[in-house]
Scaffold this motif. Structure first.
Motif, short mmCIF file in Angstrom:
data_model
loop_
_atom_site.label_atom_id
_atom_site.label_comp_id
_atom_site.label_asym_id
_atom_site.label_seq_id
_atom_site.Cartn_x
_atom_site.Cartn_y
_atom_site.Cartn_z
N VAL A 1 79.92 63.17 55.03
CA VAL A 1 78.58 63.70 54.76
C VAL A 1 78.09 63.02 53.49
O VAL A 1 78.55 63.33 52.40
CB VAL A 1 78.60 65.24 54.61
CG1 VAL A 1 77.17 65.77 54.50
CG2 VAL A 1 79.34 65.89 55.77
N GLU A 2 77.16 62.09 53.66
CA GLU A 2 76.70 61.25 52.54
C GLU A 2 75.28 60.81 52.81
O GLU A 2 74.99 60.26 53.87
CB GLU A 2 77.63 60.04 52.42
CG GLU A 2 77.21 58.98 51.43
CD GLU A 2 77.08 59.47 50.01
OE1 GLU A 2 75.95 59.44 49.48
OE2 GLU A 2 78.10 59.87 49.42
N ASP A 3 74.38 61.05 51.84
CA ASP A 3 72.98 60.69 52.03
C ASP A 3 72.68 59.23 51.72
O ASP A 3 71.64 58.72 52.12
CB ASP A 3 72.05 61.61 51.23
CG ASP A 3 72.28 61.53 49.73
OD1 ASP A 3 73.43 61.31 49.30
OD2 ASP A 3 71.31 61.72 48.98
N GLU A 4 73.57 58.54 51.05
CA GLU A 4 73.40 57.10 50.80
C GLU A 4 73.97 56.35 52.00
O GLU A 4 75.18 56.26 52.17
CB GLU A 4 74.12 56.69 49.52
CG GLU A 4 73.54 57.29 48.26
CD GLU A 4 74.32 56.88 47.02
OE1 GLU A 4 74.76 55.71 46.96
OE2 GLU A 4 74.50 57.74 46.15
N SER A 5 73.09 55.81 52.83
CA SER A 5 73.52 55.22 54.11
C SER A 5 74.49 54.06 53.93
O SER A 5 75.43 53.90 54.71
CB SER A 5 72.32 54.80 54.95
OG SER A 5 71.55 53.85 54.28
N ILE B 1 86.95 66.67 55.91
CA ILE B 1 85.56 66.40 55.59
C ILE B 1 85.51 65.69 54.24
O ILE B 1 86.17 66.11 53.29
CB ILE B 1 84.74 67.70 55.52
CG1 ILE B 1 84.79 68.41 56.89
CG2 ILE B 1 83.29 67.42 55.09
CD1 ILE B 1 84.32 69.84 56.85
N ILE B 2 84.72 64.63 54.19
CA ILE B 2 84.47 63.89 52.94
C ILE B 2 82.98 64.03 52.67
O ILE B 2 82.16 63.63 53.51
CB ILE B 2 84.87 62.41 53.07
CG1 ILE B 2 86.35 62.29 53.45
CG2 ILE B 2 84.56 61.65 51.78
CD1 ILE B 2 86.77 60.88 53.86
N THR B 3 82.61 64.60 51.53
CA THR B 3 81.19 64.88 51.29
C THR B 3 80.76 64.56 49.87
O THR B 3 81.54 64.67 48.93
CB THR B 3 80.86 66.35 51.62
OG1 THR B 3 79.45 66.57 51.46
CG2 THR B 3 81.61 67.32 50.73
N ASP B 4 79.51 64.18 49.76
CA ASP B 4 78.84 64.03 48.47
C ASP B 4 78.45 65.44 48.01
O ASP B 4 78.45 66.38 48.80
CB ASP B 4 77.60 63.15 48.66
CG ASP B 4 76.94 62.74 47.36
OD1 ASP B 4 77.51 62.98 46.27
OD2 ASP B 4 75.85 62.15 47.41
N ILE B 5 78.11 65.58 46.74
CA ILE B 5 77.61 66.87 46.26
C ILE B 5 76.10 66.92 46.37
O ILE B 5 75.54 67.78 47.04
CB ILE B 5 78.03 67.14 44.79
CG1 ILE B 5 79.52 67.42 44.71
CG2 ILE B 5 77.26 68.33 44.23
CD1 ILE B 5 80.02 67.74 43.31
N MET B 6 75.42 65.99 45.71
CA MET B 6 73.96 66.03 45.63
C MET B 6 73.34 65.37 46.85
O MET B 6 73.40 64.15 47.02
CB MET B 6 73.48 65.34 44.35
CG MET B 6 73.98 65.99 43.08
SD MET B 6 73.49 67.71 42.90
CE MET B 6 71.75 67.54 42.66
N MET B 7 72.73 66.21 47.73
CA MET B 7 72.07 65.73 48.93
C MET B 7 70.87 66.63 49.22
O MET B 7 70.85 67.78 48.79
CB MET B 7 73.04 65.80 50.13
CG MET B 7 74.22 64.86 50.04
SD MET B 7 75.31 65.02 51.47
CE MET B 7 75.99 66.66 51.21
N PRO B 8 69.92 66.11 49.99
CA PRO B 8 68.78 66.95 50.37
C PRO B 8 69.18 68.02 51.39
O PRO B 8 70.25 67.93 52.01
CB PRO B 8 67.79 65.95 50.98
CG PRO B 8 68.63 64.79 51.42
CD PRO B 8 69.80 64.75 50.49
N ASN B 9 68.33 69.01 51.56
CA ASN B 9 68.44 70.09 52.55
C ASN B 9 69.54 71.09 52.24
O ASN B 9 69.29 72.28 52.20
CB ASN B 9 68.58 69.55 53.97
CG ASN B 9 67.38 68.72 54.38
OD1 ASN B 9 66.26 69.01 54.01
ND2 ASN B 9 67.63 67.65 55.11
N LEU B 10 70.78 70.64 52.07
CA LEU B 10 71.89 71.51 51.72
C LEU B 10 72.89 70.65 50.97
O LEU B 10 73.34 69.63 51.50
CB LEU B 10 72.52 72.08 53.00
CG LEU B 10 73.64 73.10 52.85
CD1 LEU B 10 73.13 74.39 52.21
CD2 LEU B 10 74.26 73.41 54.21
#
Length: 112
Positions: free
Chosen positions: A9-13, A51-60
């Motif tokens: 889960v990462e907003d930087e494509s 799950i590998i996720t970023d912290i700061m992302m849009p929506n949630l």
């Protein structure tokens, strides 16, 4: 590791693609979501092993997504990736039950 289903889960494509490429050969499937809301929805569908996720992302954000997931399955391992090294974010991440915290930039081999 060949049987693992991984959710990134990462907003930087570009980073999401780089991570997927780096771990794809080691895992059964690697799925990518662009924010925490999509990550939660994909979690419900595919039931990933990790799950590998970023912290700061849009929506949630990644921490709020982690809280929602841990309410359903407290045993799913979650790794946080963040450009933020501040103590407050780290303490909140620990409080919500993350398993590992990497500060960006990081070595993909260390993640694997």
């Amino acid at each position: 590791m060949q049987d693992l289903k991984v959710l990134i889960v990462e907003d930087e494509s570009k980073l999401a693609s780089l991570l997927k490429d780096a771990i794809n050969t080691y895992c059964y499937t690697v799925t990518v979501a662009k924010d925490g809301q999509e990550g939660f929805e994909k979690y419900l569908k595919i039931k990933p092993d990790i799950i590998i996720t970023d912290i700061m992302m849009p929506n949630l954000d990644g921490l709020d997504m982690t809280i929602k997931i841990k309410e359903l399955n407290e045993n799913v391992p979650i790794i946080i990736l963040s450009a933020f090294g501040d103590q407050e974010k780290l303490l909140k991440a620990i409080d919500v039950g993350i398993n590992k915290y990497f500060i960006k930039p990081f070595d993909p081999d260390e993640l694997i």
